[in-house]
Scaffold this active site. Sequence first.
Site: not given
Length: 197
Positions: A175-178
């Site tokens: 979820h783009r929580l890199h």
Amino acid sequence: MQDDVIYREALSQFRELLEAAQRTDLREPTAMTLATADRDGRPSVRTMLLKGVDERGFVFFTNSISRKGDELQDNPRAALCFFWQPLMRQVRIEGRVKQVGAAGSDEYWTTRSRDSQLGAWASNQSQILDTHQTLEQRVSEFHDRFLDQPVPRPSHWLGYRVIPERIEFWRSGWHRLHERILYERQGDSWKRCLLYP
């Protein structure tokens, strides 16, 4: 600074990632994006190959009278970006740039194929070319010029070393929580921190 534990940790992490990338099916795992800017701050970017990394920095070789060479002369700073898609990992490096000495450039030059050496003589890199046939003719001329002898390194073909001031490691997350880890030089030492994605 080169003996800084945190800096050595960053370099070790980079080498581990590069080795992992070299075990994938990537054709050019040492490929990196090199960004430079002219004296007015106008940026340009291209893909290069990393040819060395140690405590002194990250090294590439090129024609110094090319556009990138002109920009590095006027504004000796650069940014590098490695993106290894099979690993979903990225490393960004920013820093000052210094030329590699003649001895280091000569040493690497001897590892290049003869055809690549002739190409370096024949190409007026970044200049306007009327037809590809002209380039082929120039290669043929230099082939004849250096027939039956080693091809010497042109004085304008040399190495550059990016001396890092920032090294950022990015790992793809759900979820783009890199995950982003920044190693940054602050004065005479290095600091490590996390960044929001």
